[in-house]
Design a protein around this motif. Structure first.
Motif, PDB file in Angstrom:
ATOM      1  N   ARG A 115       1.142  -1.250   0.036  1.00  0.00           N
ATOM      2  CA  ARG A 115       0.186   0.007  -0.128  1.00  0.00           C
ATOM      3  C   ARG A 115       0.711   1.413   0.334  1.00  0.00           C
ATOM      4  N   VAL A 170      -6.505   0.695   6.915  1.00  0.00           N
ATOM      5  CA  VAL A 170      -7.224  -1.078   6.188  1.00  0.00           C
ATOM      6  C   VAL A 170      -7.669  -1.588   7.442  1.00  0.00           C
ATOM      7  N   GLU A 184     -11.967  -1.443   6.421  1.00  0.00           N
ATOM      8  CA  GLU A 184     -12.036  -2.759   5.117  1.00  0.00           C
ATOM      9  C   GLU A 184     -12.452  -3.882   6.110  1.00  0.00           C
ATOM     10  N   MET A 232      -8.451  -1.037  -2.131  1.00  0.00           N
ATOM     11  CA  MET A 232      -7.297   0.572  -1.645  1.00  0.00           C
ATOM     12  C   MET A 232      -8.348   1.364  -2.503  1.00  0.00           C
TER      13      MET A 232
END
Length: 325
Positions: free
Chosen positions: A156, A183, A187, A265
């Protein structure tokens, strides 16, 4: 005065005993492999850091994106846009990841070799090719599971400042902890840090197995040959050959690894929506053609061939030095 001498003598003896204990601990084969493997991994990855970042960027852009074309032009562009720091973006985290990754990989490989040698009847003291493949596969799986979240975060960080049209370029990149928090919170929590683990394992396990098995076979040949292969160039060549063959064979799975890691992302800005590893492979071959599955292969070979060559040389040299110490 006598008390002083006795005290000094006692301290010296204690230091000598401690030194011997440290030497004995380090010289244990698994510990020697762990230390030598970790250092070899850090040295090799730092050397090829610009190549590794360029490889990731080439993997993640679509055919319509012309931002990065070819290894050398990509590295030049990174330098022009982001300076020398751009060439090594993500390398600190990569080194933090690669030390335990490489150390665990080599140590587990040596450990399972010894297990097979000790508990299976055989003639001689060397494993056959199949047993080396099994040991390498186990080493690859264990090393991935131990270090995977760091690999995801490093991927990332590597792309967040790049000139990719699907990515909102950041003037100030997120830190490691900010990326982990993003994250984790946006996510899916803890398991989001392991997104892409299965395709990564499917790629790393056979790569490590083939790479390690081939290198050991080449090293065995060199050791048993009447010719002199003591020159480090031969070890570099053996490491380069084994990593080249392994890298070409399993490359589509390496591409999948990177795509799964960045799929969520920027709210899925990259457009990679794969239901499973098999679905991803079929989708890539269908939509991007055969060579779509090998996008960035040249960049990957630029990375892994010198990286593993240096890594094997450092590993063998340091392990021999530790064992002689």
């Amino acid at each position: 005065m006598d008390n002083y001498k006795d005290t000094k003598h006692g301290i010296v003896n204690h230091q000598n005993n401690l030194y011997s204990d440290v030497k004995s601990f380090i010289k244990l084969d698994s510990n020697a492999s762990f230390i030598a493997g970790g250092i070899g991994g850090v040295v090799s990855r730092t050397i090829i850091s610009p190549i590794e970042r360029a490889k990731i960027l080439l993997q993640l852009q679509s055919e319509s994106q012309a931002a990065y074309r070819g290894m050398v032009p990509s590295i030049i562009r990174m330098y022009k846009e982001e300076g020398w720091k751009g060439l090594f973006r993500g390398n600190t985290l990569n080194c933090i990841r690669i030390f335990p990754y490489s150390a665990v990989q080599f140590a587990v490989f040596e450990k399972f070799k010894h297990i097979m040698l000790n508990y299976r009847p055989r003639i001689g003291n060397e494993l056959n090719g199949f047993e080396r493949l099994i040991s390498g596969s186990i080493a690859g799986i264990v090393s991935v599971v131990v270090t995977y979240p760091l690999d995801l975060i490093r991927a990332r960080i590597t792309v967040q400042t790049a000139s990719l049209k699907k990515l909102n370029k950041l003037d100030k990149p997120l830190s490691v902890w900010q990326t982990i928090k993003e994250v984790y919170t946006k996510e899916g929590g803890f398991f989001a840090l392991y997104r892409g683990l299965i395709p990564t394992t499917l790629g790393v396990a056979p790569y490590v197995a083939i790479n390690f098995a081939l290198y050991e076979r080449l090293r065995e040949y060199m050791n048993n040959s009447p010719n002199d292969f003591s020159n480090p160039i031969w070890k570099l060549s053996a490491g380069a050959t084994s990593s080249l063959i392994a890298g070409v064979i399993i490359y589509p799975l390496d591409l999948l690894r990177k795509r799964f890691q960045v799929a969520s992302m920027n709210d899925g800005a990259f457009g990679f929506k794969y239901k499973s590893t098999m679905h991803a492979l079929v989708t890539i071959f269908k939509n991007e053609g055969f060579f779509g599955a090998y996008k960035g292969l040249t960049a990957n070979l630029y990375k892994i061939v010198p990286s593993m060559a240096v890594s094997w040389l450092c590993y063998d040299t340091m392990k021999e030095w530790i064992e002689r110490w």
